[in-house]
Design a protein around this motif. Structure first.
Motif, PDB file in Angstrom:
ATOM      1  N   SER A 124      28.750  19.972  39.311  1.00  0.00           N
ATOM      2  CA  SER A 124      28.511  20.041  37.872  1.00  0.00           C
ATOM      3  C   SER A 124      27.984  18.718  37.335  1.00  0.00           C
ATOM      4  O   SER A 124      28.147  17.661  37.949  1.00  0.00           O
ATOM      5  CB  SER A 124      29.827  20.396  37.171  1.00  0.00           C
ATOM      6  N   LYS A 125      27.394  18.779  36.138  1.00  0.00           N
ATOM      7  CA  LYS A 125      26.932  17.557  35.476  1.00  0.00           C
ATOM      8  C   LYS A 125      28.094  16.622  35.137  1.00  0.00           C
ATOM      9  O   LYS A 125      27.897  15.447  34.866  1.00  0.00           O
ATOM     10  CB  LYS A 125      26.166  17.916  34.202  1.00  0.00           C
TER      11      LYS A 125
ATOM     12  N   ILE B  40      22.927  23.611  33.420  1.00  0.00           N
ATOM     13  CA  ILE B  40      23.708  24.452  34.312  1.00  0.00           C
ATOM     14  C   ILE B  40      23.027  24.525  35.665  1.00  0.00           C
ATOM     15  O   ILE B  40      21.880  24.971  35.774  1.00  0.00           O
ATOM     16  CB  ILE B  40      23.890  25.866  33.729  1.00  0.00           C
TER      17      ILE B  40
ATOM     18  N   ASP C 218      27.364  24.607  39.741  1.00  0.00           N
ATOM     19  CA  ASP C 218      28.019  23.831  38.687  1.00  0.00           C
ATOM     20  C   ASP C 218      29.522  23.672  38.953  1.00  0.00           C
ATOM     21  O   ASP C 218      30.350  23.851  38.063  1.00  0.00           O
ATOM     22  CB  ASP C 218      27.799  24.512  37.338  1.00  0.00           C
TER      23      ASP C 218
END
Length: 235
Positions: free
Chosen positions: A106-107, A9, A13
């Motif tokens: 975000s990832k 996180i 994010d």
């Protein structure tokens, strides 16, 4: 048991839900498109910078170059503004919205969304009028189709006006005739390429709708000399 690794996180994010978003432009939307954006870290307020690019920026503009999440909010909306009356028919406007700060993404890495917007038109037969062409020095019976968009705005299509498959499209907004440069239409010759109509001035007199136009050969970088009154007389 599944768990969330806190290291996944980021500070914000933020991400878009998909890479493409398609919108129909409607008068009821009051000239605004709302593009949804999410964030995974909902602690505190956050302001995310947004950039816009693409050919559609001639009509679609950002209301703000940032989007703000309030404390605890996991979603927000980016607003795109447009002038409903200025949108021509059968034209798709495409822009890309991008989260311009990579540290806030975000990832999932869905940091950009391609926004496609177009005016939906439902044409219906409106009868047969007369087309008078100064360019061709002749006139002919011409079917017309109409799409009513609002109490003051109507779109019209003249199917197969000069040649089969070449339509002339125009609109009347609050009594004012608006004719945009028409799409490239018919082949003039192999050497000179395709001809399209480029209206210069537009007038209405009763049922007569006239666009004083140049006839352009863009492939050759040429145009026929002078301008020509092309007139459609409504049924």
């Amino acid at each position: 048991m599944p768990y969330i690794d806190k290291s996944d996180i980021g500070p914000v994010d933020a991400a878009f839900s998909s890479t493409v978003a398609i919108y129909d432009l409607k008068q009821a939307d009051n000239g605004k498109i709302q593009v949804l954006i999410y964030r995974g870290n909902t602690k505190g307020a956050a302001t995310v910078p947004i950039a816009i690019s693409g050919t559609g920026t001639t009509q679609l503009t950002l209301a703000s170059n940032t989007v703000t999440f309030n404390d605890g909010e996991g979603k927000a909306y980016i607003t795109l503004n447009y002038n409903f009356a200025a949108i021509p028919p059968a034209t798709k406007y495409i822009v890309t919205l991008t989260i311009s700060d990579a540290t806030m993404v975000s990832k999932s890495k869905v940091s950009a969304v391609r926004v496609e917007a177009q005016l939906p038109l439902n044409y219906a037969s409106f009868g047969t009028g007369t087309y008078e062409s100064e360019f061709y020095e002749e006139s002919w019976s011409q079917p017309v189709q109409k799409a009513n968009v609002s109490t003051t705005l109507d779109f019209y299509k003249l199917p197969g006006c000069y040649y089969a498959g070449y339509d002339i499209v125009f609109r009347v907004n609050n009594g004012v005739l608006l004719v945009d440069q028409q799409n490239i239409g018919w082949l003039y010759s192999a050497a000179y390429g395709y001809v399209h109509v480029s209206p210069q001035t537009n007038t209405i007199s009763g049922k007569r709708h006239t666009w004083n136009s140049r006839f352009v050969l863009p492939t050759a970088g040429l145009a026929f000399g002078g301008t020509y009154d092309e007139t459609f007389i409504m049924p």
